[in-house]
Scaffold this active site. Structure first.
Site, PDB file in Angstrom:
ATOM      1  N   LYS A   1       1.004  -1.602  -0.067  1.00 40.07           N
ATOM      2  CA  LYS A   1      -0.244   0.503  -0.088  1.00 40.07           C
ATOM      3  C   LYS A   1       1.233   1.194   0.158  1.00 40.07           C
ATOM      4  CE  LYS A   1      -3.924  -2.501   0.870  1.00 40.07           C
ATOM      5  NZ  LYS A   1      -3.400  -4.316   1.049  1.00 40.07           N
TER       6      LYS A   1
ATOM      7  N   ASP B   1      -1.563  -2.147  -9.068  1.00 37.76           N
ATOM      8  CA  ASP B   1      -2.759  -1.917  -9.506  1.00 37.76           C
ATOM      9  C   ASP B   1      -3.203  -1.003 -10.147  1.00 37.76           C
ATOM     10  OD1 ASP B   1      -3.274  -4.973  -8.717  1.00 37.76           O
ATOM     11  OD2 ASP B   1      -3.707  -4.402  -6.114  1.00 37.76           O
TER      12      ASP B   1
ATOM     13  N   ARG C   1     -15.138  -3.979  -4.647  1.00 41.72           N
ATOM     14  CA  ARG C   1     -13.628  -4.541  -5.039  1.00 41.72           C
ATOM     15  C   ARG C   1     -13.979  -5.508  -6.128  1.00 41.72           C
ATOM     16  NH1 ARG C   1     -14.039  -8.239   1.419  1.00 41.72           N
ATOM     17  NH2 ARG C   1     -15.661  -8.597   0.002  1.00 41.72           N
TER      18      ARG C   1
ATOM     19  N   ARG D   1     -10.128  -6.582 -13.360  1.00 39.24           N
ATOM     20  CA  ARG D   1     -10.932  -7.334 -11.990  1.00 39.24           C
ATOM     21  C   ARG D   1     -12.483  -6.291 -12.135  1.00 39.24           C
ATOM     22  NH1 ARG D   1      -6.006  -7.991  -8.432  1.00 39.24           N
ATOM     23  NH2 ARG D   1      -6.105  -5.690  -8.998  1.00 39.24           N
TER      24      ARG D   1
ATOM     25  N   GLU E   1      -2.478   0.387  -5.507  1.00 36.88           N
ATOM     26  CA  GLU E   1      -2.017  -0.241  -5.040  1.00 36.88           C
ATOM     27  C   GLU E   1      -0.243  -0.493  -6.036  1.00 36.88           C
ATOM     28  OE1 GLU E   1      -3.193  -3.906  -2.831  1.00 36.88           O
ATOM     29  OE2 GLU E   1      -4.776  -2.509  -2.142  1.00 36.88           O
TER      30      GLU E   1
ATOM     31  N   ARG F   1      -4.952  -5.306 -13.494  1.00 37.11           N
ATOM     32  CA  ARG F   1      -3.841  -5.634 -12.744  1.00 37.11           C
ATOM     33  C   ARG F   1      -2.293  -5.460 -14.036  1.00 37.11           C
ATOM     34  NH1 ARG F   1      -1.853  -8.779  -8.669  1.00 37.11           N
ATOM     35  NH2 ARG F   1      -3.066  -7.513  -7.828  1.00 37.11           N
TER      36      ARG F   1
ATOM     37  N   LYS G   1      -9.260   1.205   3.745  1.00 35.19           N
ATOM     38  CA  LYS G   1      -8.300  -0.107   3.835  1.00 35.19           C
ATOM     39  C   LYS G   1      -7.162  -0.580   4.742  1.00 35.19           C
ATOM     40  CE  LYS G   1      -6.494   0.290  -0.908  1.00 35.19           C
ATOM     41  NZ  LYS G   1      -6.399  -0.147  -1.976  1.00 35.19           N
TER      42      LYS G   1
END
Length: 314
Positions: free
Chosen positions: A126, A274, A234, A226, A282, A211, A161
């Site tokens: 992170k 990400d 999410r 995703r 991330e 990704r 998060k």
């Protein structure tokens, strides 16, 4: 000459071969004629300054049942290996820290570790992204409730998060009504004991949390978007997201090309960026996934591409 390649991973009997990136690496290494050696974190030790591993030879088969055989395990210096892949999942706890420190020593004793242990230790998945603030959504890292509330008050739609999670676990969205804001902050910070991340919600998540796999600082030609399931924020596959391989966009490539040199410099040879929309959220350095899904959709062989790079470093 056959290479001795080790893999440090979570228990192999628990993986899903059809979607496991560690398994893809093992298959590619075996296809190249390498002798495979399997270890879990509990198999690492230091004996009078020598980094050791309680390892077993491994054979793998590209099928979803009865997919591996293990030989008899014995304790040997990790320096006897040519390559060792770190492929253990977060959380990055004290045992993970100790493992990277043992592997630092192993590197001085002859084995090339992928990714470099010191970089895995230094680059929280992170926090590492915050080295590139111009590429991120507005982000706050804090354990202070007042700061976190002020950040929410400014942005009114925020993702909260933990700093040590994976697979979408522990991620909460607090929208304009502010419902459960206090409870989420209290729970994630453990009443101020742990720092967490707050990020402005990015509506582009409906098109997928992309990704992008980076091999030695260069992006693969396809990413895996995703896409969240109905009612979810999410996109993680572990949280029910649906993976769709797609070519990198111009903005994807621009992000990757900005971050790539920093990855090479640190010895981070396999990394997952990400990306939501045109923002990095991330930078995954421990055990990035999605290799098999991209290969299945596009005909690529990303594990072989990775091995081509890292065997060239020997």
């Amino acid at each position: 000459m056959s290479l001795n390649i080790g893999i440090l991973m979570d228990p192999i009997e628990g993986i899903k071969p059809y979607k496991d990136t560690s398994f893809a690496i093992l298959l590619a290494a075996q296809k190249r004629g390498a002798t495979l050696h399997y270890l879990t974190p509990a198999d690492l030790s230091l004996d009078r300054g020598v980094a050791m591993g309680h390892s077993a030879q491994l054979r793998v088969r590209d099928q979803n049942e009865d997919f591996f055989d293990l030989g008899e395990a014995s304790i040997k210096p990790l320096g006897d290996l040519d390559l060792l892949f770190i492929r253990t999942d977060p959380p990055f706890d004290s045992e993970y820290l100790y493992a990277t420190q043992i592997l630092d020593i192993a590197e001085t004793q002859g084995v090339k570790v992928i990714n470099r242990p010191s970089a895995v230790r230094d680059c929280n998945e992170k926090l590492f992204a915050t080295w590139f603030p111009d590429l991120m959504a507005p982000t706050l890292v804090s354990r202070n409730e007042a700061q976190l509330r002020a950040f929410y008050a400014e942005h009114r739609d925020v993702i909260f998060k933990p700093l040590d999670g994976m697979g979408g676990r522990g991620i909460f969205r607090i929208g304009a009504d502010g419902m459960n804001l206090g409870a989420v902050i209290e729970s994630l910070t453990d009443s101020g004991r742990h720092s967490i991340m707050a990020q402005q919600y990015l509506p582009a998540i409906v098109d997928g949390d992309k990704r992008i796999l980076m091999i030695n600082g260069e992006p693969a030609d396809y990413c895996l978007a995703r896409i969240p399931s109905q009612g979810e924020t999410r996109g993680n596959l572990a949280a029910g997201g649906r993976g769709v391989a797609q070519p990198l966009s111009d903005t994807d490539r621009a992000l990757a090309n900005t971050i790539g040199p920093h990855l090479r410099e640190r010895g981070l040879y396999l990394v997952g960026l990400d990306v939501i929309g045109d923002r990095v959220t991330e930078i995954n350095v421990t055990s990035p996934t999605c290799m098999r899904e991209i290969d299945a959709a596009t005909g690529s062989d990303l594990a072989n591409d990775l091995l081509e790079v890292v065997t060239g470093l020997l």
